[in-house]
Design a protein around this motif. Structure first.
Motif, PDB file in Angstrom:
ATOM      1  N   GLU A  14     -10.086 -26.990  -7.321  1.00 31.86           N
ATOM      2  CA  GLU A  14      -8.805 -26.533  -6.495  1.00 31.86           C
ATOM      3  C   GLU A  14      -8.925 -25.627  -5.466  1.00 31.86           C
ATOM      4  N   GLU A  15      -9.567 -24.640  -5.647  1.00 27.21           N
ATOM      5  CA  GLU A  15      -9.856 -23.825  -4.487  1.00 27.21           C
ATOM      6  C   GLU A  15     -10.746 -23.918  -3.291  1.00 27.21           C
ATOM      7  N   ILE A  16     -12.009 -24.432  -3.844  1.00 25.27           N
ATOM      8  CA  ILE A  16     -12.948 -24.730  -3.061  1.00 25.27           C
ATOM      9  C   ILE A  16     -13.106 -26.285  -2.427  1.00 25.27           C
ATOM     10  N   GLY A  17     -12.608 -27.219  -3.569  1.00 26.60           N
ATOM     11  CA  GLY A  17     -12.676 -28.583  -3.143  1.00 26.60           C
ATOM     12  C   GLY A  17     -12.201 -29.172  -1.680  1.00 26.60           C
ATOM     13  N   PRO A  18     -11.045 -28.551  -1.501  1.00 27.98           N
ATOM     14  CA  PRO A  18     -10.522 -29.024  -0.341  1.00 27.98           C
ATOM     15  C   PRO A  18     -11.729 -28.697   1.041  1.00 27.98           C
ATOM     16  N   ALA A  19     -12.005 -27.556   1.035  1.00 30.97           N
ATOM     17  CA  ALA A  19     -12.820 -27.132   2.117  1.00 30.97           C
ATOM     18  C   ALA A  19     -14.271 -28.037   2.147  1.00 30.97           C
ATOM     19  N   VAL A  20     -14.555 -28.481   1.070  1.00 33.90           N
ATOM     20  CA  VAL A  20     -15.867 -29.266   0.865  1.00 33.90           C
ATOM     21  C   VAL A  20     -15.251 -30.858   1.505  1.00 33.90           C
ATOM     22  N   TYR A  21     -14.124 -31.244   0.715  1.00 40.12           N
ATOM     23  CA  TYR A  21     -13.781 -32.567   1.235  1.00 40.12           C
ATOM     24  C   TYR A  21     -13.436 -32.658   2.737  1.00 40.12           C
ATOM     25  N   ASN A  22     -12.741 -31.704   3.284  1.00 37.79           N
ATOM     26  CA  ASN A  22     -12.146 -31.787   4.577  1.00 37.79           C
ATOM     27  C   ASN A  22     -13.581 -31.642   5.497  1.00 37.79           C
ATOM     28  N   ARG A  23     -14.795 -31.181   5.056  1.00 35.20           N
ATOM     29  CA  ARG A  23     -15.965 -31.169   5.993  1.00 35.20           C
ATOM     30  C   ARG A  23     -16.452 -32.329   5.887  1.00 35.20           C
ATOM     31  N   ALA A  24     -16.481 -32.767   4.687  1.00 38.10           N
ATOM     32  CA  ALA A  24     -17.080 -34.378   4.625  1.00 38.10           C
ATOM     33  C   ALA A  24     -16.439 -35.274   5.494  1.00 38.10           C
ATOM     34  N   ILE A  25     -15.017 -35.249   5.361  1.00 40.37           N
ATOM     35  CA  ILE A  25     -14.356 -36.127   6.084  1.00 40.37           C
ATOM     36  C   ILE A  25     -14.431 -35.762   7.652  1.00 40.37           C
ATOM     37  N   ALA A  26     -14.737 -34.724   8.166  1.00 32.58           N
ATOM     38  CA  ALA A  26     -15.029 -34.317   9.596  1.00 32.58           C
ATOM     39  C   ALA A  26     -16.185 -34.940   9.930  1.00 32.58           C
ATOM     40  N   ASP A  27     -17.146 -34.760   9.161  1.00 31.76           N
ATOM     41  CA  ASP A  27     -18.486 -35.421   9.310  1.00 31.76           C
ATOM     42  C   ASP A  27     -18.496 -36.780   9.213  1.00 31.76           C
ATOM     43  N   ALA A  28     -17.757 -37.563   8.399  1.00 33.91           N
ATOM     44  CA  ALA A  28     -17.649 -38.980   8.542  1.00 33.91           C
ATOM     45  C   ALA A  28     -16.957 -39.557   9.714  1.00 33.91           C
ATOM     46  N   GLN A  29     -15.949 -38.732  10.137  1.00 35.09           N
ATOM     47  CA  GLN A  29     -15.360 -39.026  11.633  1.00 35.09           C
ATOM     48  C   GLN A  29     -16.275 -38.823  12.759  1.00 35.09           C
ATOM     49  N   THR A  30     -16.843 -37.817  12.679  1.00 38.91           N
ATOM     50  CA  THR A  30     -17.963 -37.653  13.806  1.00 38.91           C
ATOM     51  C   THR A  30     -18.985 -38.821  13.699  1.00 38.91           C
ATOM     52  N   ARG A  31     -19.676 -39.004  12.805  1.00 37.36           N
ATOM     53  CA  ARG A  31     -20.348 -40.267  12.504  1.00 37.36           C
ATOM     54  C   ARG A  31     -19.726 -41.619  13.002  1.00 37.36           C
ATOM     55  N   MET A  32     -18.599 -41.820  12.563  1.00 37.37           N
ATOM     56  CA  MET A  32     -17.928 -42.888  12.799  1.00 37.37           C
ATOM     57  C   MET A  32     -17.629 -42.906  14.511  1.00 37.37           C
ATOM     58  N   GLN A  33     -17.370 -42.096  14.852  1.00 37.01           N
ATOM     59  CA  GLN A  33     -17.075 -41.934  16.540  1.00 37.01           C
ATOM     60  C   GLN A  33     -18.285 -42.095  17.213  1.00 37.01           C
TER      61      GLN A  33
END
Length: 91
Positions: free
Chosen positions: A44-63
């Motif tokens: 609940e506390e740290i998961g969203p930060a890790v998730y958001n970083r993973a999404i940002a990394d995936a977006q960067t890679r896709m772009q």
């Protein structure tokens, strides 16, 4: 707000890992229930930060991949005649 959920088997493995960590690195062991509560807190506390970083990394890679489509998939047009002429010159 999005809730991060993990499969039951992964949750059980995570709890076992937390218990092992406490056993090997802390002065007192941690039980199954407290380890599960600690896992809930981390998710609940740290998961969203890790998730958001993973999404940002995936977006960067896709772009990067999309921006390089021209270089990756570009096909020269109207190459039949130049290729034929090149073959004729070799003869």
């Amino acid at each position: 707000m999005m809730t991060i959920e993990i499969p039951q088997q992964v949750r059980a493995q995570a709890i076992a890992s937390i218990q092992r960590y406490f056993q090997e690195n802390m002065s007192e062991p941690i039980g199954h229930l407290p380890a599960g509560l600690l896992l809930n807190f981390f998710i609940e506390e740290i998961g969203p930060a890790v998730y958001n970083r993973a999404i940002a990394d995936a977006q960067t890679r896709m772009q990067q991949r999309v921006s390089d489509l021209n270089g990756e998939l570009f096909a020269d047009e109207f190459q039949y005649w130049p290729r034929i002429e090149s073959k004729r010159k070799k003869r």
